[in-house]
Design an enzyme around this catalytic site. Structure first.
Site, PDB file in Angstrom:
ATOM      1  N   LYS A  53       1.015  -1.189   0.066  1.00  0.00           N
ATOM      2  CA  LYS A  53       0.045  -0.033  -0.148  1.00  0.00           C
ATOM      3  C   LYS A  53       0.888   1.195  -0.042  1.00  0.00           C
ATOM      4  O   LYS A  53       0.686   2.003  -0.763  1.00  0.00           O
ATOM      5  CB  LYS A  53      -0.590   0.101   1.427  1.00  0.00           C
ATOM      6  CG  LYS A  53      -2.318  -0.401   1.276  1.00  0.00           C
ATOM      7  CD  LYS A  53      -2.572  -1.318   2.171  1.00  0.00           C
ATOM      8  CE  LYS A  53      -3.601  -2.626   2.439  1.00  0.00           C
ATOM      9  NZ  LYS A  53      -4.262  -2.522   3.358  1.00  0.00           N
ATOM     10  N   GLN A  97      -4.245  -1.735  10.380  1.00  0.00           N
ATOM     11  CA  GLN A  97      -4.145  -2.834   9.562  1.00  0.00           C
ATOM     12  C   GLN A  97      -4.764  -3.849   9.786  1.00  0.00           C
ATOM     13  O   GLN A  97      -3.942  -4.304  11.810  1.00  0.00           O
ATOM     14  CB  GLN A  97      -2.247  -3.572   8.904  1.00  0.00           C
ATOM     15  CG  GLN A  97      -2.013  -4.044   8.014  1.00  0.00           C
ATOM     16  CD  GLN A  97      -3.035  -4.853   6.980  1.00  0.00           C
ATOM     17  OE1 GLN A  97      -3.582  -4.111   6.095  1.00  0.00           O
ATOM     18  NE2 GLN A  97      -3.837  -5.480   6.568  1.00  0.00           N
ATOM     19  N   ASP A 120     -10.719   2.657   4.693  1.00  0.00           N
ATOM     20  CA  ASP A 120     -11.042   1.609   4.543  1.00  0.00           C
ATOM     21  C   ASP A 120     -12.364   1.043   4.363  1.00  0.00           C
ATOM     22  O   ASP A 120     -13.187   0.344   4.466  1.00  0.00           O
ATOM     23  CB  ASP A 120     -10.507   0.744   5.859  1.00  0.00           C
ATOM     24  CG  ASP A 120      -8.872  -0.425   5.222  1.00  0.00           C
ATOM     25  OD1 ASP A 120      -9.525  -0.773   4.544  1.00  0.00           O
ATOM     26  OD2 ASP A 120      -8.274  -0.066   6.584  1.00  0.00           O
TER      27      ASP A 120
END
Ligand code: NAD
Length: 294
Positions: A53, A97, A120
């Site tokens: 990412k 994450q 997200d």
């Protein structure tokens, strides 16, 4: 024979489009989009995902910040870092994450993220806004699947879509998105899961099947009708004698035999997987441009 949906190619195209847009923004003196990522602990897979990412951000001209925290970080310490990111005006969006170490409550963390920076799309507010078809950040993997359907001009209106799997990150949002009054969308959706009786009865009637259960080669040719569109989200690492590394990635679909009956199909790897990063970058640009929350 099926048209193979090339997620790698579409992901590259999207990233090239984003790079062009960022260049224009910068030329006009605008703000450089800035994505931050929090990584707690040293989980190998998570390191790989976060690394990819950050690299993708750099490639297209975004700023990125990686906040690395040790495995023994407490929930309080993580919440404090999140508070800092929420308040940092230069950071447009950030991700935490997952999975987190067991001693940290993931839901507490997800809910601490400012929905304005929730690229997200996991915050309950983002999920609610998605269900209501209000502007929001869509979760990356389902959003990536929508983009594949759109760019391959796959007709979804009035189709029967079967989603297998009901996780919060893939199956559940996917079933909501496919049923919304949008394009892609407007499907009649059947959501199947581990307690579904006679799954094959549903899959045999499906025009579109989205498979996200994490069981390699679960969907077989006898479970699908001719002309079906198959989107395979599963990624499972299995040992293999035929590769140098000693392992290979398998999807949830028995690819060759299902492809022979399909009109469109995503391969693994190279299908849905590469789209996840592209979608996260799209969400970050939206955050930077204040497209979702003015
Ligand atoms: P999960 O384990 O959270 O959920 C699996 C779901 O499958 C559950 O809802 C369960 O009810 C359902 N299920 C299990 N057995 C079943 C059965 N026999 N019949 C019907 N349903 C059954 O998984 P997840 O996080 O949604 O991930 C699913 C797969 O997708 C995994 O292989 C994961 O690695 C992969 N994944 C890929 C991406 C990507 O970027 N391509 C992103 C997320 C997840």
């Amino acid at each position: 024979m099926a048209i193979v949906i090339d997620g790698k190619l579409i992901s590259q195209q999207i990233q090239e489009e984003l790079a062009l847009e960022v260049k224009t923004i910068k030329t006009n003196g605008g703000k450089t989009p800035h994505l931050a990522a929090i990584l707690v602990g040293n989980d190998g897979a998570s390191e790989t995902y976060v690394g990819a990412k950050v690299k993708a951000c750099e490639k297209i001209g975004f700023k990125s910040t990686l906040v690395r925290l040790s495995q023994d970080t407490t929930e309080q310490e993580l919440l404090y870092i999140i508070k800092g990111l929420n308040a940092d005006a230069d950071i447009d969006g950030y991700i935490v994450q997952l999975p987190l170490p067991k001693h940290i409550n993931e839901q507490h963390i997800i809910e601490a993220v400012d929905p304005k920076k929730d690229v997200d799309g996991f915050h309950p507010q983002s999920v609610g806004r998605m269900a209501l078809n209000l502007p929001t950040y869509l979760p990356a993997t389902p959003y990536g699947i929508l983009q594949l359907l759109e760019r391959y001009k796959i007709e979804t209106v009035g189709k029967h879509c079967v989603v297998i799997g009901r996780s919060h990150i893939v199956g559940s949002p996917m079933s909501i998105l496919m049923a919304r009054n949008t394009n892609p969308g407007n499907c009649t959706v059947t959501m199947c899961h581990s307690r579904t009786a006679n799954l094959k009865e549903f899959t045999l009637k499906a025009d579109i099947i989205i498979v996200a259960l994490g069981k390699p080669e679960f969907l077989t040719a006898d479970m699908v009708k001719d002309g079906v569109v198959v989107i395979d989200v599963g990624i499972t690492r299995v040992t293999s004698d035929s590769t140098k590394s000693g392992f290979k990635l398998l999807g949830d679909v028995k690819y060759d035999e299902v492809a022979a009956k399909s009109s469109f199909i995503t391969p693994v790897p190279g299908g849905v997987g590469p789209m996840t990063i592209a979608s996260l970058l799209v969400n970050t640009l939206k955050a930077s441009k204040k497209e979702v929350y003015k």
